[in-house]
Design an enzyme around this catalytic site. Structure first.
Site, PDB file in Angstrom:
ATOM      1  N   ALA A 253       0.796  -1.235   0.000  1.00 17.22           N
ATOM      2  CA  ALA A 253       0.000   0.000   0.000  1.00 17.22           C
ATOM      3  C   ALA A 253       0.829   1.285   0.000  1.00 17.22           C
ATOM      4  O   ALA A 253       0.263   2.371   0.123  1.00 17.22           O
ATOM      5  CB  ALA A 253      -1.012   0.031   1.144  1.00 17.22           C
ATOM      6  N   ALA A 254       2.149   1.176  -0.181  1.00 20.37           N
ATOM      7  CA  ALA A 254       2.950   2.413  -0.293  1.00 20.37           C
ATOM      8  C   ALA A 254       2.421   3.256  -1.462  1.00 20.37           C
ATOM      9  O   ALA A 254       2.279   4.479  -1.351  1.00 20.37           O
ATOM     10  CB  ALA A 254       4.417   2.077  -0.521  1.00 20.37           C
ATOM     11  N   GLY A 255       2.110   2.583  -2.566  1.00 14.93           N
ATOM     12  CA  GLY A 255       1.583   3.294  -3.740  1.00 14.93           C
ATOM     13  C   GLY A 255       0.228   3.904  -3.448  1.00 14.93           C
ATOM     14  O   GLY A 255      -0.110   4.976  -3.970  1.00 14.93           O
ATOM     15  N   ASP A 256      -0.577   3.238  -2.623  1.00 13.50           N
ATOM     16  CA  ASP A 256      -1.907   3.770  -2.293  1.00 13.50           C
ATOM     17  C   ASP A 256      -1.792   5.001  -1.396  1.00 13.50           C
ATOM     18  O   ASP A 256      -2.530   5.969  -1.566  1.00 13.50           O
ATOM     19  CB  ASP A 256      -2.745   2.690  -1.588  1.00 13.50           C
ATOM     20  CG  ASP A 256      -3.003   1.502  -2.498  1.00 13.50           C
ATOM     21  OD1 ASP A 256      -3.003   1.685  -3.720  1.00 13.50           O
ATOM     22  OD2 ASP A 256      -3.187   0.392  -1.967  1.00 13.50           O
TER      23      ASP A 256
END
Ligand code: ATP
Ligand code: RIB
Length: 313
Positions: A253-256
């Site tokens: 979820a880093a991209g989220d």
């Protein structure tokens, strides 16, 4: 046209993540013995909406869950984070989306997504979102719901001159006609490779790819490179932003978190480069913590780190 109210509309997926830590990601036919597992609220749409709310923004999430325990669990978590869930529908004939996630010792992951109720978010849902599309300042989309719905939402947004941010994950083939309908696109390395049929081998190829996406019609492209940060291209500039230097515990979820923080910063009136700097700090903090929605930092934490590192947004 009605006055915009600054809120962001996220149309996307909700999943319950079943997470286990592994010594390494297993190969075909390999069995690993692990200690335990956790249920964590996840799903790209829900994670991005939760990030916006936790960072202090106003957000509606539109999507679907099953009429089951996990659906309630996800909605309750989102409400606690401050997300407006009135547009999350319960499907009678599907179970809540689920992601099976393995996280290795370096914090890298391997994910299998079972779409479930997310697959029921058909194009028919978009018309019902019209009052919210009219009021929203941005529409934020990902690709964990049917592609026809994403296209329908893009067409409605175009008619309303509503700027769209697309996180094109998970990687799917898209026609090039989609790019002029998108204001901001945020692909990671593998998504960029799939979109453009190029190899991303480092910052130089990421710069070329980001510029290519702008030539193809997006206003601004941010190619995310994990621990190497990201490259942002718009009409006037192509800039590499290094990532925070942190010990990665879990990059899920880093991209989220990046997408949610980027959208929020734009909605607050920041330029794209400044928004990407803010998002880099939020995403960098998130990789130091386990899980998807459990890893999202607060606004106070992000601002404290910006001050401590003397980052000029
Ligand atoms: P996801 O894991 O949610 O699918 P993604 O693949 O979409 O993420 P990444 O490129 O992995 O996106 O990460 C997005 C941003 O998060 C990066 O641009 C960077 O700012 C930050 N980030 C990711 N990994 C790290 C890391 N190991 N150290 C510091 N920052 C990181
Ligand atoms: O981007 C991370 C998310 O991808 C996880 O929360 C999982 O649900 C999958 O959708």
């Amino acid at each position: 046209m009605k006055e915009k109210n600054g809120a962001i509309l996220v149309l996307g997926s909700l999943n319950v993540d079943v997470v286990t830590r592994v010594a390494h990601i297993p190969g075909p036919g390999e069995t690993l013995l692990c200690q335990d597992y956790r249920f964590v609220p996840g799903g790209k749409g829900a994670n991005q909406a939760a990030a916006i709310a936790r960072l202090g923004g106003r957000v509606w999430l539109a999507g679907s869950v099953g009429r089951d325990f996990f659906g309630e669990f996800l909605k309750e978590n989102l409400r606690q984070a401050g997300v407006d869930t009135r547009l999350v529908q319960e499907e009678k004939t599907a179970t809540t989306g689920l992601a099976l996630i393995m996280v290795d010792r370096q914090g890298e992951n391997s994910i299998v997504v079972v779409g479930g109720a997310n697959r029921k978010v058909g194009p028919h849902r978009v018309e019902g979102l019209l009052p919210y599309l009219r009021k929203a300042s941005f529409l934020l989309l990902q690709l964990e719901i049917p592609l026809e719905t994403v296209f329908q939402a893009l067409l409605f947004a175009r008619r309303l001159s509503l700027p769209v941010i697309l996180d094109p994950g998970p990687a799917r083939d898209l026609p090039q006609s989609i790019f002029p309908l998108i204001s901001f696109i945020l692909p990671n390395e593998s998504e960029t490779e799939k979109l453009l049929r190029v190899k991303i081998t480092g910052i130089k190829s990421a710069r070329q790819a980001a510029r290519r996406l702008v030539q193809l019609g997006v206003k601004c492209a941010v190619v995310k490179l994990g621990a190497k940060g990201c490259v942002l291209a718009s009409q006037g500039q192509t800039v590499h932003l290094p990532a925070l230097s942190v010990k990665a515990v879990d990059t899920t979820a880093a991209g989220d978190v990046f997408a949610g923080a980027f959208a929020l910063a734009l909605a607050e009136g920041r330029e794209s480069l400044s928004a990407a700097k803010f998002a880099t700090v939020a995403a960098g903090l998130s990789v130091t913590r386990a899980g998807a929605q459990t890893s999202i930092p607060t606004r106070r934490e992000v601002e404290a780190l910006i001050r401590r590192k003397k980052i000029k947004l």
